[in-house]
Write an enzyme that holds these catalytic residues in place. Structure first.
Site, PDB file in Angstrom:
ATOM      1  N   ARG A  73       0.914  -1.231  -0.052  1.00 58.47           N
ATOM      2  CA  ARG A  73       0.069  -0.171  -0.100  1.00 58.47           C
ATOM      3  C   ARG A  73       0.939   1.219   0.100  1.00 58.47           C
ATOM      4  O   ARG A  73       1.206   2.087   0.999  1.00 58.47           O
ATOM      5  CB  ARG A  73      -1.082   0.106   1.143  1.00 58.47           C
ATOM      6  N   GLN A 125      -1.421   2.424  -5.566  1.00 57.77           N
ATOM      7  CA  GLN A 125      -2.783   2.468  -5.353  1.00 57.77           C
ATOM      8  C   GLN A 125      -3.692   1.892  -6.524  1.00 57.77           C
ATOM      9  O   GLN A 125      -4.715   1.314  -6.247  1.00 57.77           O
ATOM     10  CB  GLN A 125      -3.250   3.906  -5.094  1.00 57.77           C
ATOM     11  N   ASP A 151      -4.316  -1.748  -6.639  1.00 58.71           N
ATOM     12  CA  ASP A 151      -4.904  -2.510  -5.313  1.00 58.71           C
ATOM     13  C   ASP A 151      -6.035  -3.243  -5.469  1.00 58.71           C
ATOM     14  O   ASP A 151      -6.990  -2.555  -5.299  1.00 58.71           O
ATOM     15  CB  ASP A 151      -4.546  -1.324  -4.271  1.00 58.71           C
ATOM     16  N   SER A 173      -8.480  -3.019  -2.204  1.00 60.12           N
ATOM     17  CA  SER A 173      -9.415  -1.615  -2.043  1.00 60.12           C
ATOM     18  C   SER A 173     -10.442  -1.815  -3.213  1.00 60.12           C
ATOM     19  O   SER A 173     -11.415  -1.479  -2.868  1.00 60.12           O
ATOM     20  CB  SER A 173      -8.553  -0.557  -2.285  1.00 60.12           C
ATOM     21  N   TYR A 182      -2.948  -1.270   7.682  1.00 62.10           N
ATOM     22  CA  TYR A 182      -3.574  -2.355   8.058  1.00 62.10           C
ATOM     23  C   TYR A 182      -3.712  -2.100   9.619  1.00 62.10           C
ATOM     24  O   TYR A 182      -2.603  -1.568  10.292  1.00 62.10           O
ATOM     25  CB  TYR A 182      -2.837  -3.448   7.756  1.00 62.10           C
TER      26      TYR A 182
END
Length: 374
Positions: free
Chosen positions: A122, A127, A130, A133, A230
Site C-alpha cells: 500500500r 494504489q 490494489d 481496495s 492495516y
C-alpha cells in the site's frame, strides 16, 4: 515476439472475470496477444463477441493457455487445470497464499512465477493496482444492501398518518475501505450510523461521513496502525476495554457490519455469543470476515444462521455478487499493474524489486516469498 496473455474462465461460484473487453483492448495496444477462454465473461454479462471485437482471440482452455506468458485470474487457478501452460509463465491473480499453501507449492513445482495481487504494497504508486481496495469498496456497499434485504424493518425514519417509523441503527466495526463504504451506504439509506476501529486516525473519517465514532478512551499509546495502513492486533488491556464499550453499544443496534481483517491471519473476534444475546430479535449482522474465521462467534461462511433471534450473514465473495462492476475494477487493477512495468524494448513487463518482491510467491521452481519461508 509478442507476449501472450491468457484470460481464464473462473471456477464454479466465481462470476468475476480478470479482463474485460476494455482492458483486453488496452493490452493489445501495448503489443500483447490476448487469448480468452470461451465463456470467461459470462458471469459478468460479457459475451465472447465483445472480446473478439476488442481484438482478443476466443477459444477453449488448451488453446488459450498454449504458449501463454501471463495467465490472468480472479482466483488462483487449480494447478491441474493449467498443466498445458509453459514453465516460467506468470500467474497474476488473488492467490490466498496462506490459506492455499499446497497450491503455491504446486505452482513452484510446475515452474510458474506466481504473483499474489492481494499482497500489493500500500504505497502511493501502487494504489491503482490494489485489488483489495477496489473489491472491498464494493463489498462494503453490498454488505449494507444484504443487511437491508434481511432486516424486517425500514432503514429511514418515516413520518406517516399512521405514526412514525424510527430509523434503523447501524454499527460498522472496522473502518477500512469496506467499512467507510458501508457507513456511506447506510447513511444514504437513512440509518443512524455509528462506527468503530482500533486505529484512532479513523475517527475523523467516520465523522466526515456523518456517522458517530465509538472509540475506547483513556487507554493511551495504542494507535492500532500497522504497516501499510492495516490494523494490528491490540493489547489485552485495549481488547478488554473495547469489549466493554462494544457490549453496551451493540445491544442498541439493529444492523451491524463487521469488516476487520489482518492479512495472513485469522480474523479477530469482535462479537461474542454473549454480546449477540443482548441484541434485540430481528437484528442483522453481516460478517465480511466470515471466510477468514469470522469476526462474529457462530458466523458460517456462505450461510445465514440465527442465534438468539439475530440473523448472522456469513458473507462470502461479496464483491462477486456485483460481478460486472467488480470485474471492471479488478481488471483495471491488473492492467494498471502490468502496464506500469511494460518495457517497450522487450515488449513485456519487467517488475522492479519493491513491488516484485512484495507479491512474488514462486520463481525458478521454488517458493521465494519471505512470509512463506519462515
Amino acid at each position: 515476439m509478442a507476449v501472450k496473455i491468457a484470460v481464464l474462465k473462473e471456477a464454479a461460484g466465481e462470476n468475476r472475470v480478470s479482463a474485460t473487453p476494455e482492458t483486453a483492448k488496452k493490452f493489445a495496444a501495448l503489443g500483447a496477444l490476448v487469448a480468452v477462454e470461451n465463456g470467461a465473461g459470462e458471469g459478468a454479462s460479457v459475451p465472447d463477441s465483445d472480446y473478439e471485437a476488442a481484438g482478443a482471440t476466443v477459444g477453449d482452455r488448451q488453446s488459450t493457455l498454449t504458449g501463454a506468458d501471463i495467465i490472468l485470474g480472479v482466483q488462483g487457478p487449480d494447478p491441474a487445470a493449467i498443466e498445458v501452460a509453459k514453465p516460467g509463465a506468470w500467474i497474476v491473480a488473488s492467490l490466498s497464499p496462506f490459506a492455499e499453501r499446497a497450491r503455491v507449492d504446486a505452482y513452484a513445482a510446475r515452474g510458474f512465477e506466481a504473483l499474489a495481487m492481494e499482497l500489493m504494497p500500500r504505497i502511493t504508486r501502487a494504489q491503482s493496482m490494489d485489488i483489495l481496495s477496489s473489491q472491498s469498496n464494493l463489498a462494503g456497499y453490498k454488505a449494507v444492501v444484504l443487511a437491508a434485504s434481511e432486516y424486517g424493518r425500514a432503514f429511514p425514519m418515516m413520518m406517516t398518518a399512521a405514526g412514525t417509523v424510527s430509523a434503523a441503527r447501524a454499527f460498522v466495526m472496522g473502518v477500512g475501505v469496506a467499512g467507510l463504504q458501508a457507513i456511506a451506504t447506510a447513511r444514504r439509506l437513512g440509518a443512524q450510523v455509528s462506527a468503530t476501529d482500533v486505529r484512532s486516525a479513523t475517527k475523523e473519517q467516520i465523522q466526515s461521513l456523518g456517522a458517530k465514532p465509538i472509540f475506547v478512551e483513556n487507554v493511551e499509546g495504542i494507535e492500532g496502525e500497522g504497516s501499510g495502513g492495516y490494523a494490528t492486533e491490540m493489547s489485552g488491556e485495549y481488547q478488554r476495554a473495547q469489549a466493554e464499550l462494544v457490549s453496551g453499544h451493540i445491544a442498541k443496534q439493529d444492523i451491524v457490519i463487521t469488516t476487520a481483517l489482518i492479512p495472513g491471519r485469522a480474523a479477530p473476534r469482535l462479537i461474542s455469543d454473549a454480546q449477540l444475546a443482548t441484541m434485540r430479535r430481528g437484528s442483522v449482522i453481516v460478517d465480511l470476515a466470515a471466510e477468514a474465521g469470522g469476526n462474529v462467534e457462530g458466523a458460517v461462511a456462505g450461510e445465514t444462521v440465527v442465534r438468539h433471534g439475530v440473523k448472522i450473514i456469513g458473507a462470502s465473495n461479496v464483491a462477486g455478487r456485483l460481478a460486472a462492476d467488480a470485474s471492471a475494477l479488478f481488471s483495471r487493477n491488473l492492467y494498471n499493474f502490468l502496464s506500469a512495468f511494460w518495457d517497450k524494448d522487450s515488449n513485456r513487463p519487467i517488475l522492479d524489486e519493491e513491488i516484485g518482491d512484495a507479491i512474488r510467491l514462486t520463481r525458478d521452481g521454488k517458493v521465494v516469498h519471505p512470509r512463506l519461508l519462515g
